[in-house]
Design a protein around this motif. Structure first.
Motif, PDB file in Angstrom:
ATOM      1  N   ARG A 100      11.900  28.822 -49.238  1.00 52.87           N
ATOM      2  CA  ARG A 100      10.693  27.734 -48.705  1.00 52.87           C
ATOM      3  C   ARG A 100      10.300  28.086 -47.237  1.00 52.87           C
ATOM      4  O   ARG A 100       9.324  27.864 -46.787  1.00 52.87           O
ATOM      5  CB  ARG A 100      11.206  26.640 -48.793  1.00 52.87           C
ATOM      6  CG  ARG A 100      12.305  26.024 -47.987  1.00 52.87           C
ATOM      7  CD  ARG A 100      12.646  24.394 -48.085  1.00 52.87           C
ATOM      8  NE  ARG A 100      13.597  24.037 -47.210  1.00 52.87           N
ATOM      9  CZ  ARG A 100      13.758  23.317 -46.181  1.00 52.87           C
ATOM     10  NH1 ARG A 100      12.418  22.812 -45.928  1.00 52.87           N
ATOM     11  NH2 ARG A 100      14.805  23.006 -45.476  1.00 52.87           N
ATOM     12  N   LEU A 101      11.391  28.924 -46.299  1.00 52.24           N
ATOM     13  CA  LEU A 101      10.864  29.293 -45.131  1.00 52.24           C
ATOM     14  C   LEU A 101      10.135  30.684 -44.849  1.00 52.24           C
ATOM     15  O   LEU A 101       9.900  31.134 -44.009  1.00 52.24           O
ATOM     16  CB  LEU A 101      12.191  29.261 -44.336  1.00 52.24           C
ATOM     17  CG  LEU A 101      12.758  27.898 -44.231  1.00 52.24           C
ATOM     18  CD1 LEU A 101      14.132  28.026 -43.355  1.00 52.24           C
ATOM     19  CD2 LEU A 101      11.850  26.792 -43.579  1.00 52.24           C
ATOM     20  N   SER A 102       9.966  31.420 -46.180  1.00 52.82           N
ATOM     21  CA  SER A 102       9.408  32.750 -45.966  1.00 52.82           C
ATOM     22  C   SER A 102       7.960  32.568 -45.864  1.00 52.82           C
ATOM     23  O   SER A 102       7.156  31.465 -46.226  1.00 52.82           O
ATOM     24  CB  SER A 102       9.691  33.619 -47.443  1.00 52.82           C
ATOM     25  OG  SER A 102       8.924  32.876 -48.734  1.00 52.82           O
ATOM     26  N   PRO A 103       7.325  33.495 -45.528  1.00 60.27           N
ATOM     27  CA  PRO A 103       5.776  33.523 -45.169  1.00 60.27           C
ATOM     28  C   PRO A 103       4.936  33.266 -46.706  1.00 60.27           C
ATOM     29  O   PRO A 103       3.856  32.675 -46.635  1.00 60.27           O
ATOM     30  CB  PRO A 103       5.514  34.794 -44.578  1.00 60.27           C
ATOM     31  CG  PRO A 103       6.609  35.383 -44.019  1.00 60.27           C
ATOM     32  CD  PRO A 103       7.768  34.903 -44.880  1.00 60.27           C
ATOM     33  N   GLU A 104       5.518  33.730 -47.867  1.00 55.47           N
ATOM     34  CA  GLU A 104       5.028  33.897 -48.961  1.00 55.47           C
ATOM     35  C   GLU A 104       4.612  32.289 -49.407  1.00 55.47           C
ATOM     36  O   GLU A 104       3.797  31.808 -50.238  1.00 55.47           O
ATOM     37  CB  GLU A 104       5.689  34.264 -50.071  1.00 55.47           C
ATOM     38  CG  GLU A 104       5.742  35.922 -50.033  1.00 55.47           C
ATOM     39  CD  GLU A 104       6.797  36.740 -48.923  1.00 55.47           C
ATOM     40  OE1 GLU A 104       7.881  35.814 -49.072  1.00 55.47           O
ATOM     41  OE2 GLU A 104       6.771  37.672 -48.460  1.00 55.47           O
ATOM     42  N   ALA A 105       6.008  31.533 -49.149  1.00 56.80           N
ATOM     43  CA  ALA A 105       5.945  30.002 -49.516  1.00 56.80           C
ATOM     44  C   ALA A 105       4.792  29.285 -48.852  1.00 56.80           C
ATOM     45  O   ALA A 105       4.490  28.135 -49.244  1.00 56.80           O
ATOM     46  CB  ALA A 105       7.124  29.468 -49.266  1.00 56.80           C
ATOM     47  N   GLU A 106       4.275  29.719 -47.776  1.00 56.72           N
ATOM     48  CA  GLU A 106       3.208  29.128 -47.027  1.00 56.72           C
ATOM     49  C   GLU A 106       1.802  29.286 -47.863  1.00 56.72           C
ATOM     50  O   GLU A 106       0.667  28.531 -47.366  1.00 56.72           O
ATOM     51  CB  GLU A 106       2.950  29.525 -45.738  1.00 56.72           C
ATOM     52  CG  GLU A 106       4.302  29.344 -44.874  1.00 56.72           C
ATOM     53  CD  GLU A 106       4.266  29.843 -43.459  1.00 56.72           C
ATOM     54  OE1 GLU A 106       3.360  30.151 -43.003  1.00 56.72           O
ATOM     55  OE2 GLU A 106       5.315  29.583 -42.737  1.00 56.72           O
ATOM     56  N   ALA A 107       1.538  30.282 -48.621  1.00 59.12           N
ATOM     57  CA  ALA A 107       0.367  30.250 -49.484  1.00 59.12           C
ATOM     58  C   ALA A 107      -0.053  29.044 -50.017  1.00 59.12           C
ATOM     59  O   ALA A 107       0.775  28.423 -50.663  1.00 59.12           O
ATOM     60  CB  ALA A 107       0.380  31.419 -50.430  1.00 59.12           C
ATOM     61  N   PRO A 108      -1.398  28.896 -50.202  1.00 62.96           N
ATOM     62  CA  PRO A 108      -1.760  27.358 -50.892  1.00 62.96           C
ATOM     63  C   PRO A 108      -1.321  27.192 -52.202  1.00 62.96           C
ATOM     64  O   PRO A 108      -0.794  26.241 -52.594  1.00 62.96           O
ATOM     65  CB  PRO A 108      -3.202  27.527 -50.720  1.00 62.96           C
ATOM     66  CG  PRO A 108      -3.616  28.711 -50.127  1.00 62.96           C
ATOM     67  CD  PRO A 108      -2.501  29.308 -49.672  1.00 62.96           C
ATOM     68  N   SER A 167      12.991  21.772 -51.453  1.00 65.37           N
ATOM     69  CA  SER A 167      14.405  22.432 -51.606  1.00 65.37           C
ATOM     70  C   SER A 167      14.619  23.923 -51.196  1.00 65.37           C
ATOM     71  O   SER A 167      13.736  24.436 -50.939  1.00 65.37           O
ATOM     72  CB  SER A 167      14.538  22.325 -53.238  1.00 65.37           C
ATOM     73  OG  SER A 167      13.889  23.252 -53.915  1.00 65.37           O
ATOM     74  N   ASN A 168      15.800  24.332 -51.667  1.00 63.40           N
ATOM     75  CA  ASN A 168      15.961  25.704 -51.384  1.00 63.40           C
ATOM     76  C   ASN A 168      15.994  26.461 -52.589  1.00 63.40           C
ATOM     77  O   ASN A 168      16.845  27.263 -53.092  1.00 63.40           O
ATOM     78  CB  ASN A 168      17.588  25.978 -50.657  1.00 63.40           C
ATOM     79  CG  ASN A 168      17.352  25.444 -49.201  1.00 63.40           C
ATOM     80  OD1 ASN A 168      16.568  25.447 -48.647  1.00 63.40           O
ATOM     81  ND2 ASN A 168      18.580  24.658 -49.117  1.00 63.40           N
ATOM     82  N   GLY A 169      14.862  26.639 -53.271  1.00 64.85           N
ATOM     83  CA  GLY A 169      14.429  27.440 -54.238  1.00 64.85           C
ATOM     84  C   GLY A 169      14.599  26.808 -55.674  1.00 64.85           C
ATOM     85  O   GLY A 169      14.684  27.284 -56.508  1.00 64.85           O
ATOM     86  N   PHE A 170      14.587  25.399 -55.725  1.00 56.64           N
ATOM     87  CA  PHE A 170      14.862  24.769 -57.153  1.00 56.64           C
ATOM     88  C   PHE A 170      13.443  24.672 -57.895  1.00 56.64           C
ATOM     89  O   PHE A 170      12.495  24.392 -57.177  1.00 56.64           O
ATOM     90  CB  PHE A 170      15.285  23.510 -56.789  1.00 56.64           C
ATOM     91  CG  PHE A 170      16.790  23.145 -56.463  1.00 56.64           C
ATOM     92  CD1 PHE A 170      17.335  24.471 -55.845  1.00 56.64           C
ATOM     93  CD2 PHE A 170      17.330  22.104 -56.232  1.00 56.64           C
ATOM     94  CE1 PHE A 170      18.442  24.173 -55.534  1.00 56.64           C
ATOM     95  CE2 PHE A 170      18.511  21.813 -55.980  1.00 56.64           C
ATOM     96  CZ  PHE A 170      19.212  22.843 -55.313  1.00 56.64           C
TER      97      PHE A 170
END
Length: 126
Positions: A62-70, A103-106
């Motif tokens: 969730r902290l990766s830049p990809e996870a910030e995509a809308p 979460s951390n990847g759930f």
């Protein structure tokens, strides 16, 4: 069918994966006592509850830049749902799929039946 395979494997002294043994112990409510005893000898005790829900862990950071995509979480849920559908014998087995952004990847997946869920878990574990 699961009960028969467990019985045949126990009679042939074959080792079945733990997920298959758990499925055999819980999927068949009227399992014969001799089959249940052979499963217990193999390390499966009692009848575990089978559910139609599955939790996949470590699917994203969730902290990766990809996870910030809308559309990241919606796209991930759609991808997981389509991959789970490939693991089942029926068409459209997934009722609901949701990626938990806090979460951390759930990723949570709810199947139409417990049999579809057990089938998907068994194929993923294999």
């Amino acid at each position: 069918r699961v009960s028969l395979m467990a019985k045949l494997a126990a009679g042939a002294n074959l080792h079945l994966p733990s997920h298959a043994l758990r499925a055999a112990a819980s999927a068949v409510p009227d399992m014969p006592d001799e089959t249940l005893h052979s499963l217990q000898a193999a390390g499966v005790h009692g009848r575990e509850r089978v559910t139609r829900c599955m939790l996949l862990k470590g699917m994203f950071d969730r902290l990766s830049p990809e996870a910030e995509a809308p559309n990241f979480y919606a796209d991930l849920a759609r991808d997981v749902s389509s991959e789970c559908a490939k693991l089942c014998a029926v068409a459209d087995p997934v009722l609901h799929c949701q990626a938990d952004r806090w979460s951390n990847g759930f990723v949570y997946v709810k199947f139409r039946s417990d049999r579809d869920c057990v089938s998907a878990v068994a194929r993923m574990d294999g």
